[in-house]
Structures are given as structure tokens and as C-alpha cells.
Scaffold this active site. Structure first.
Site, short mmCIF file in Angstrom:
data_model
loop_
_atom_site.label_atom_id
_atom_site.label_comp_id
_atom_site.label_asym_id
_atom_site.label_seq_id
_atom_site.Cartn_x
_atom_site.Cartn_y
_atom_site.Cartn_z
N ARG A 1 0.96 -1.19 0.00
CA ARG A 1 0.10 0.01 -0.04
C ARG A 1 0.95 1.28 0.02
O ARG A 1 0.43 2.34 -0.64
CB ARG A 1 -0.98 0.00 1.13
CG ARG A 1 -1.58 1.22 1.39
CD ARG A 1 -2.67 1.21 2.60
NE ARG A 1 -3.70 0.07 2.39
CZ ARG A 1 -4.00 -0.74 3.13
NH1 ARG A 1 -3.64 -0.73 4.63
NH2 ARG A 1 -4.93 -1.75 3.03
N TYR A 2 1.83 1.29 0.55
CA TYR A 2 2.98 2.24 0.79
C TYR A 2 4.11 2.21 -0.28
O TYR A 2 4.31 1.14 -0.67
CB TYR A 2 3.46 2.36 2.17
CG TYR A 2 2.33 2.70 3.10
CD1 TYR A 2 1.83 3.92 3.51
CD2 TYR A 2 2.10 1.70 3.99
CE1 TYR A 2 0.72 4.26 4.44
CE2 TYR A 2 0.93 2.00 5.00
CZ TYR A 2 0.43 3.13 5.17
OH TYR A 2 -0.45 3.32 6.24
N ARG B 1 7.40 0.13 1.46
CA ARG B 1 7.52 -0.95 2.38
C ARG B 1 6.00 -2.04 2.04
O ARG B 1 5.16 -1.54 1.69
CB ARG B 1 7.43 -0.49 3.67
CG ARG B 1 6.27 0.53 4.00
CD ARG B 1 6.68 1.53 5.43
NE ARG B 1 5.72 2.35 5.72
CZ ARG B 1 5.38 3.58 5.10
NH1 ARG B 1 6.00 3.77 4.06
NH2 ARG B 1 4.40 4.12 5.84
N CYS C 1 -2.14 -17.73 15.47
CA CYS C 1 -1.97 -17.12 16.24
C CYS C 1 -1.71 -17.78 17.79
O CYS C 1 -2.32 -18.91 17.81
CB CYS C 1 -2.61 -16.03 16.90
SG CYS C 1 -2.66 -14.57 15.64
N CYS D 1 -7.23 -12.41 19.61
CA CYS D 1 -7.79 -11.11 20.08
C CYS D 1 -9.22 -11.28 19.59
O CYS D 1 -9.54 -11.59 18.23
CB CYS D 1 -7.13 -10.37 19.61
SG CYS D 1 -5.22 -10.22 19.78
N CYS E 1 -9.67 -8.81 16.38
CA CYS E 1 -8.73 -8.93 15.40
C CYS E 1 -9.20 -8.28 13.89
O CYS E 1 -10.29 -8.55 13.73
CB CYS E 1 -8.77 -10.22 15.11
SG CYS E 1 -7.50 -10.73 13.85
N ARG F 1 -8.00 -8.92 11.21
CA ARG F 1 -7.72 -9.58 10.08
C ARG F 1 -8.65 -11.04 10.33
O ARG F 1 -8.20 -11.82 9.92
CB ARG F 1 -6.37 -9.91 9.65
CG ARG F 1 -5.77 -9.13 8.75
CD ARG F 1 -4.45 -9.43 8.36
NE ARG F 1 -4.00 -7.92 8.27
CZ ARG F 1 -3.01 -7.67 9.01
NH1 ARG F 1 -2.44 -8.33 9.98
NH2 ARG F 1 -2.51 -6.46 8.87
N ASP G 1 -10.67 -0.96 14.29
CA ASP G 1 -10.97 -0.95 13.01
C ASP G 1 -12.84 -1.42 12.78
O ASP G 1 -13.26 -2.15 13.79
CB ASP G 1 -10.30 -2.05 12.18
CG ASP G 1 -8.96 -1.54 11.85
OD1 ASP G 1 -8.80 -0.26 11.69
OD2 ASP G 1 -7.97 -2.45 11.75
N ASP H 1 -6.73 3.73 10.97
CA ASP H 1 -6.39 3.16 9.64
C ASP H 1 -7.76 3.18 8.69
O ASP H 1 -8.87 2.69 9.15
CB ASP H 1 -6.04 1.57 9.86
CG ASP H 1 -5.12 0.90 9.06
OD1 ASP H 1 -4.74 1.55 7.92
OD2 ASP H 1 -4.11 0.09 9.41
N LYS I 1 -2.49 4.25 7.29
CA LYS I 1 -2.72 4.99 8.78
C LYS I 1 -2.72 6.54 8.52
O LYS I 1 -2.03 6.71 8.17
CB LYS I 1 -1.46 4.26 9.49
CG LYS I 1 -1.72 2.82 9.87
CD LYS I 1 -0.56 2.38 10.35
CE LYS I 1 -0.25 0.66 10.47
NZ LYS I 1 -0.17 0.11 9.28
C1 PLP Z 1 0.99 -0.52 8.84
C2 PLP Z 1 1.10 -0.94 7.68
C3 PLP Z 1 2.43 -0.75 7.26
C4 PLP Z 1 3.57 -0.16 8.06
O1 PLP Z 1 3.56 1.21 8.23
P1 PLP Z 1 4.29 2.01 9.31
O2 PLP Z 1 3.55 3.30 9.70
O3 PLP Z 1 5.65 2.26 8.45
O4 PLP Z 1 4.65 1.44 10.53
C5 PLP Z 1 3.00 -1.07 6.10
N1 PLP Z 1 2.10 -1.61 5.13
C6 PLP Z 1 0.68 -1.66 5.47
C7 PLP Z 1 -0.18 -2.25 4.44
C8 PLP Z 1 0.30 -1.51 6.78
O5 PLP Z 1 -1.01 -1.64 7.25
#
Ligand code: PLP
Length: 451
Positions: A116-117, A120, A129, A133, A136, A138, A297, A334, A341
Site C-alpha cells: 500500500r505504501y 514497504r 496466532c 484477540c 482482530c 484480520r 477497525d 487506519d 494509517k
Molecule cells: C501498517 C502498515 C505498514 C507499516 O506502516 P508504518 O507506518 O511504516 O509502521 C505497511 N504496510 C501496510 C499495509 C500497513 O498496514
């Protein structure tokens, strides 16, 4: 090291379990509680809990003997109890809930990988798990042993990463990566480390909290071979911070793994500034840095845990300035639908003009700050970091936009990726289930340019 010298109490039913078993993570896992009868041997269930536990098709229940022992058996509102034992509210879906509220499946170029980002990815490596929780995020996939990931899916995930050079940070999650068979976990870490553009690896895990005995010296010795490795644990309430957790965190810290905490804001559990202050203080004492506080969420069966966003803002207002900056997490929502986020915080900037800003501090004291009149900004043309900045696909860069320059940066490896034909879409395992990345998502928003 800080901590009371006493191990946490065991529920009376476990009094005769020898230490070799109690401190063996395999024993803890194979003796998890999930039925009315098993829980009744430890605490008196409420009618609501009994009803939920008897319900078919509920999200999986499993609690380690260690974690269930932290519950005060006489308190139906115990904050640990509410996190892991279902109540009848869970059976009633609230309006507005969504199966995949963060649209993770839509951001998955291959099964289990959420990109998504820009730099990363989130890599879901298991659906299992140590305990489950009730809130959860997910629950649509977690808990189901038949839905867990196969070796061929790991290979697809790794293949995507090998061919996506803008990914410098891989976040292992699930499920809980530390429940993976130790050999499989190491193999994954090894293969990720062989990818040169992956700079850091992170593990998101609640195993230190549910099953601290899993954090053995042997596991830490294995993990420290794959540095730089970071870890986020998940603690919601000070009652979870036991001698066992403190020792597990100490072993991880001594293996050089920086520890953070992600907690979820939960109604009736930690929606209180005093609870949160104690939580963050106890966390920093065991060298765990509060990282995120999540708004709950929109998940099926978790409606009764939700709080207004104003509660989260109030909590941050009660922490920032009142306690160590190290102890203050970032409160995030989120975004439903997959926006990622979004940090939400109290407003300290009251107004702003061209030469003056008006601020307030944590006590409500109001102050002004004069802006400089002769600011000479840094020059991106001579700055080596501006010129060599790690490219983000399709992003022109703020400096280029400000300069009015038509600048286009292709990520390293972008050409090879597209020469392979079909780019990343070729790697999708099941095209009916996993939607392609759309514009503005992941790495394929770039229009191939004529050269
Ligand atoms: C939370 C998350 C991350 C990591 O986000 P950071 O703000 O860098 O901790 C990366 N990818 C996804 C899809 C996430 O939900």
C-alpha cells in the site's frame, strides 16, 4: 532490569503443572483453552460468554494457560478477559462493519502481500496466532488453519519482492510470524536477507505477550543473524506486563532488536487516560517504545470495542507533555477502504499568519512564535540527497514540482520489471481473487514513457 521478582500467578487448576511444562511453549500451545468446560475450570463464565462460546461459526477462540491465568477470575470486566473471551455482542454484527475493512485484499499483488505504501510491504506469513484477540482486524483470514499460506505462496511473495526494488522495509505479520515452525521462519528471513534492496525487516507479534516462553535464547540467537531486525509487540493493558514478558523483552533487546508496542484503543479495556499512562510507563520500563495506538477497525463482531475518535485524542492530550516523549505513541486511524494509517492528534497550532504563529502548550498556555523574515531555503540543485533520492514511482517529488521542473524518476529495476512482460500482474496466483493494483497503489501507476 525493572520488574517485580515474582513470576505471574497461575490459575489454581495449573498449580500441579511442573515448571518444565509450564515454561515450555509447546505445552502452553497444546493446552490452550477454547471450550466452555475448559474456561469453567479457571473462572466463572457469564451467561453472555457461555452463549458466545457455544455459538457455532464464531471467530476462533484459543487462549494459552499462561495468559488466562492473568485474568482476575472474579471480575467479569477484567481487561484481559475481554480481549480473549468472546461475549454475546460478538454474535451481533454492527452496521457499517466490513469484511476486509482496510481493503488489504485489493492491495495484494500476490496472496498475503499487501503493498500500500511506496517503500514497504506487509507480508502475511501465517493465519495462526498463540491466542486470538476478539477485535482482530484480520479475523476474515486469521485462525483458519486451512487458509494459511503455502510454500508456493511464500515463493510468489518473495518473487514479487525480488522484482520490486522500491521496497526497502518488509513487515512480517499474519497471524503471528513467531508461531511459524522455527525452521520455516528462519528460511523466510534468510531469503528476505538475500534481497539486496530490503534494508530492514520487521516482525509484528503478540507471542511475547501470549506466550513469553517462546522467546527462548535459541530463538533470539537465530533472529539476531538477520539484523537490522525490528519488532513490534502488542500490549493493551498494564496487567499484561508481567515478569515473564519483561524477561522475554529483555532477551530480545539484548539480541539487538529494537522493540515497539502497538496497542488498540478498546472500550472498557484501555479507553482511559490513567490506564494508558500506566501502560506506557510500564512499557518504557521494559524498554519497549510505544509506537502506535490504533483506533479500533470496522471489523465484524468487534463493534462493542469501538470508541469515539475523540477518546483517542483525549488520551494523547493527556500524555503529550505530561510524560516522557518516548512514552507517547502516535494515535492512528487506519482508513476504511485502504487509505492507510492516518495520524490524529490534538491541535496545538491555533493560528498562522505570514509572520507569526499562535500555539498552545499541553497546559493550555498560549504563546506566539515569530517566523523568520530572511529564510534562505536549502538548494535542491546542489543537494546530493535531492539528486540521488530513492525514487518513488510516478512521484515527481515536491522539490521538482516547486521548481516547475518536469522530472520523472524511474525506480531502479523498473525497466527489467516491465520487460518481463505483464510486470507484476504476471505473478498473481489467482486472478479471480486478487485484484490488480490500481492507479496510485503500489508500483505500477507509472505510465511507461517514450524514451
Ligand atoms: C501498517 C502498515 C505498514 C507499516 O506502516 P508504518 O507506518 O511504516 O509502521 C505497511 N504496510 C501496510 C499495509 C500497513 O498496514
Amino acid at each position: 532490569m525493572f520488574m517485580n521478582p515474582f513470576p505471574s500467578k497461575r490459575a489454581p487448576v495449573y498449580a500441579d503443572v511442573p515448571d518444565e511444562k509450564w515454561y515450555d511453549w509447546r505445552w502452553q500451545l497444546s493446552n490452550r483453552l477454547n471450550t466452555v468446560e475448559e474456561f469453567e475450570r479457571v473462572l466463572r463464565l457469564t451467561d453472555s460468554e457461555r452463549k458466545a462460546l457455544s455459538q457455532k461459526g464464531l471467530f476462533r477462540v484459543d487462549v494459552t494457560p499462561y495468559f488466562v491465568s492473568l485474568i482476575d477470575p472474579d471480575d467479569p470486566d477484567d481487561p484481559i478477559r475481554k480481549q480473549v473471551i468472546p461475549r454475546e455482542e460478538e454474535i451481533v454484527p454492527f452496521t457499517g462493519m466490513m469484511e476486509d475493512s482496510l481493503a488489504e485484499d485489493q492491495h495484494s499483488p500476490v496472496p498475503g502481500l499487501v503493498h500500500r505504501y511506496p517503500d514497504r510491504v506487509l507480508m502475511l506469513v501465517t493465519t495462526q496466532c498463540a491466542s486470538y484477540c476478539r477485535y482482530c482486524t484480520r479475523s476474515r483470514i486469521v485462525g483458519d488453519p486451512s487458509a494459511t499460506f503455502s510454500r508456493s505462496e511464500f515463493e510468489l511473495q518473495l518473487d514479487y519482492l525480488r522484482h520490486t526494488p522500491q521496497v526497502r522495509d518488509v513487515l512480517l505479520s499474519g497471524g503471528d510470524p513467531l508461531t511459524l515452525a522455527p525452521r520455516l521462519l528462519e528460511e523466510l528471513l534468510q531469503k528476505l536477507r538475500e534481497i539486496p534492496h530490503i534494508e530492514i525487516i520487521r516482525i509484528g507479534t503478540r507471542v511475547p505477550v501470549f506466550l513469553p516462553m517462546r522467546i527462548t535464547e535459541e530463538l533470539c540467537t537465530m533472529l539476531e543473524k538477520y539484523h537490522p531486525l525490528w519488532m513490534n509487540i502488542h500490549v493493551n493493558h498494564p496487567n499484561e506486563i508481567t515478569k515473564e514478558l519483561a524477561e522475554a523483552c529483555d532477551r530480545l533487546s539484548r539480541a539487538g532488536i529494537p522493540l515497539g508496542n502497538q496497542s488498540v484503543l478498546l472500550a472498557g479495556i484501555n479507553d482511559c487516560v490513567h490506564v494508558q499512562r500506566k501502560l506506557v510507563h510500564d512499557l518504557v520500563r521494559i524498554r519497549v517504545r510505544p509506537y502506535y495506538l490504533y483506533q479500533c477497525d470496522l471489523v465484524e463482531g468487534a463493534g462493542h470495542f469501538r470508541t469515539p475518535v475523540a477518546k483517542g485524542i483525549e488520551i494523547i492530550e493527556g500524555l503529550r507533555g505530561h510524560t516522557s516523549g518516548y512514552a507517547v505513541p502516535t494515535y492512528v486511524v487506519d482508513a476504511p477502504g485502504g487509505g492507510g494509517k492516518i495520524p490524529v492528534m490534538p491541535n496545538y497550532l491555533i493560528s498562522m499568519s505570514d509572520h507569526k504563529i499562535v500555539l498552545r502548550n499541553y497546559e493550555g498556555y498560549i504563546t506566539t512564535y515569530e517566523e523568520p523574515l530572511d529564510y534562505k531555503p536549502h538548494d535542491p540543485k546542489t543537494c546530493v540527497y535531492c539528486r540521488n533520492k530513492r525514487p518513488e514511482p510516478g512521484q515527481k517529488g515536491i522539490t521538482a514540482l516547486l521548481d516547475g521542473e518536469e522530472m520523472f524518476i524511474k525506480p531502479e529495476g523498473f525497466d527489467q520489471l516491465h520487460r518481463r512482460g505483464g510486470g507484476i500482474h504476471r505473478l498473481r496466483a489467482d486472478p479471480t481473487k486478487w485484484k490488480p493494483l490500481g492507479i496510485g497503489q503500489g508500483n505500477d501507476e507509472v505510465e511507461p514513457k517514450n524514451e
